[in-house]
Write a protein that holds these residues in place. Structure first.
Motif, PDB file in Angstrom:
ATOM      1  N   ASP A 108      67.855  58.492  40.717  1.00 13.24           N
ATOM      2  CA  ASP A 108      67.026  59.260  41.638  1.00 13.24           C
ATOM      3  C   ASP A 108      65.654  59.522  41.024  1.00 13.24           C
ATOM      4  O   ASP A 108      65.038  60.542  41.252  1.00 13.24           O
ATOM      5  N   ARG A 109      65.203  58.568  40.229  1.00 10.73           N
ATOM      6  CA  ARG A 109      63.904  58.689  39.586  1.00 10.73           C
ATOM      7  C   ARG A 109      62.753  58.470  40.565  1.00 10.73           C
ATOM      8  O   ARG A 109      61.691  59.054  40.415  1.00 10.73           O
ATOM      9  N   LYS A 110      62.969  57.591  41.512  1.00  7.46           N
ATOM     10  CA  LYS A 110      61.892  57.205  42.430  1.00  7.46           C
ATOM     11  C   LYS A 110      62.049  57.939  43.757  1.00  7.46           C
ATOM     12  O   LYS A 110      63.055  58.584  44.022  1.00  7.46           O
ATOM     13  N   ARG A 111      61.056  57.751  44.627  1.00 14.98           N
ATOM     14  CA  ARG A 111      61.073  58.442  45.910  1.00 14.98           C
ATOM     15  C   ARG A 111      61.766  57.652  47.008  1.00 14.98           C
ATOM     16  O   ARG A 111      62.214  58.222  47.990  1.00 14.98           O
ATOM     17  N   THR A 112      61.881  56.331  46.835  1.00 15.44           N
ATOM     18  CA  THR A 112      62.479  55.521  47.897  1.00 15.44           C
ATOM     19  C   THR A 112      63.805  54.937  47.434  1.00 15.44           C
ATOM     20  O   THR A 112      64.062  54.773  46.232  1.00 15.44           O
ATOM     21  N   GLN A 113      64.624  54.602  48.410  1.00 18.22           N
ATOM     22  CA  GLN A 113      65.938  54.051  48.118  1.00 18.22           C
ATOM     23  C   GLN A 113      65.829  52.692  47.449  1.00 18.22           C
ATOM     24  O   GLN A 113      66.562  52.392  46.498  1.00 18.22           O
ATOM     25  N   LYS A 155      68.791  49.168  34.928  1.00 20.40           N
ATOM     26  CA  LYS A 155      69.783  49.817  34.065  1.00 20.40           C
ATOM     27  C   LYS A 155      70.963  48.888  33.802  1.00 20.40           C
ATOM     28  O   LYS A 155      71.431  48.763  32.665  1.00 20.40           O
ATOM     29  N   LEU A 156      71.448  48.240  34.860  1.00 26.87           N
ATOM     30  CA  LEU A 156      72.579  47.330  34.718  1.00 26.87           C
ATOM     31  C   LEU A 156      72.221  46.169  33.797  1.00 26.87           C
ATOM     32  O   LEU A 156      73.018  45.771  32.941  1.00 26.87           O
ATOM     33  N   HIS A 157      71.027  45.649  33.931  1.00 28.51           N
ATOM     34  CA  HIS A 157      70.567  44.548  33.077  1.00 28.51           C
ATOM     35  C   HIS A 157      70.562  44.976  31.610  1.00 28.51           C
ATOM     36  O   HIS A 157      71.048  44.250  30.733  1.00 28.51           O
ATOM     37  N   GLU A 158      70.027  46.155  31.321  1.00 31.94           N
ATOM     38  CA  GLU A 158      69.990  46.649  29.945  1.00 31.94           C
ATOM     39  C   GLU A 158      71.400  46.862  29.386  1.00 31.94           C
ATOM     40  O   GLU A 158      71.682  46.546  28.231  1.00 31.94           O
ATOM     41  N   ASN A 196      64.874  53.077  43.816  1.00 29.51           N
ATOM     42  CA  ASN A 196      66.026  53.532  43.038  1.00 29.51           C
ATOM     43  C   ASN A 196      67.027  52.407  42.824  1.00 29.51           C
ATOM     44  O   ASN A 196      67.652  52.308  41.771  1.00 29.51           O
ATOM     45  N   LEU A 197      67.191  51.539  43.813  1.00 26.70           N
ATOM     46  CA  LEU A 197      68.069  50.389  43.668  1.00 26.70           C
ATOM     47  C   LEU A 197      67.531  49.436  42.597  1.00 26.70           C
ATOM     48  O   LEU A 197      68.299  48.922  41.775  1.00 26.70           O
ATOM     49  N   ASP A 198      66.212  49.226  42.587  1.00 25.08           N
ATOM     50  CA  ASP A 198      65.601  48.404  41.538  1.00 25.08           C
ATOM     51  C   ASP A 198      65.808  49.036  40.166  1.00 25.08           C
ATOM     52  O   ASP A 198      66.056  48.337  39.174  1.00 25.08           O
ATOM     53  N   MET A 201      74.725  52.437  43.309  1.00 28.31           N
ATOM     54  CA  MET A 201      74.994  51.020  43.302  1.00 28.31           C
ATOM     55  C   MET A 201      76.360  50.807  42.667  1.00 28.31           C
ATOM     56  O   MET A 201      76.698  51.441  41.677  1.00 28.31           O
ATOM     57  N   ARG A 202      77.127  49.907  43.249  1.00 31.45           N
ATOM     58  CA  ARG A 202      78.450  49.593  42.724  1.00 31.45           C
ATOM     59  C   ARG A 202      78.483  48.122  42.311  1.00 31.45           C
ATOM     60  O   ARG A 202      78.076  47.250  43.065  1.00 31.45           O
ATOM     61  N   PHE A 203      78.982  47.892  41.108  1.00 28.53           N
ATOM     62  CA  PHE A 203      79.073  46.541  40.550  1.00 28.53           C
ATOM     63  C   PHE A 203      80.536  46.300  40.204  1.00 28.53           C
ATOM     64  O   PHE A 203      81.113  47.004  39.377  1.00 28.53           O
TER      65      PHE A 203
END
Length: 105
Positions: A38-43, A53-56, A46-48, A1-3
């Protein structure tokens, strides 16, 4: 993800500056803050995760530093007083040593 940090005008300027300075290894030349997961199995999952992470990170960057307590301020004043005393003492020493006649003259 790019911000894109500079385009986020909804963030206060000090948060954007702090994000670019403290997380400079994640900001590329275009001013994009890059997050990966890459913690989760779906894209989408992982985006969520990247959004979380960005929120924190933004919450951490928005925190203002604490003001020093009275004890720390007193210690800093004492250190500054000692430095002033040493500088004044050195000045007086140089003034007196310049009045001395050297044996080479």
């Amino acid at each position: 993800m790019r911000f894109i940090v500079d385009d986020a005008l909804w963030l206060p300027e000090y948060v954007r500056d702090r994000l670019k300075s403290e997380e400079s290894n994640r900001v590329n030349k275009n001013g994009e803050y890059v997050l990966t997961s890459d913690r989760k199995r779906t894209q989408m999952a992982n985006l969520d995760d990247c959004m979380d992470k960005l929120h924190e990170i933004l919450i951490r960057m928005a925190e203002l530093p604490k003001l020093p307590d009275a004890e720390t301020l007193e210690r800093l004043e004492r250190i500054a007083g000692n430095n002033r005393r040493k500088v004044n003492k050195q000045f007086q020493s140089q003034k007196k040593s310049s009045r001395r006649v050297s044996r080479d003259d």
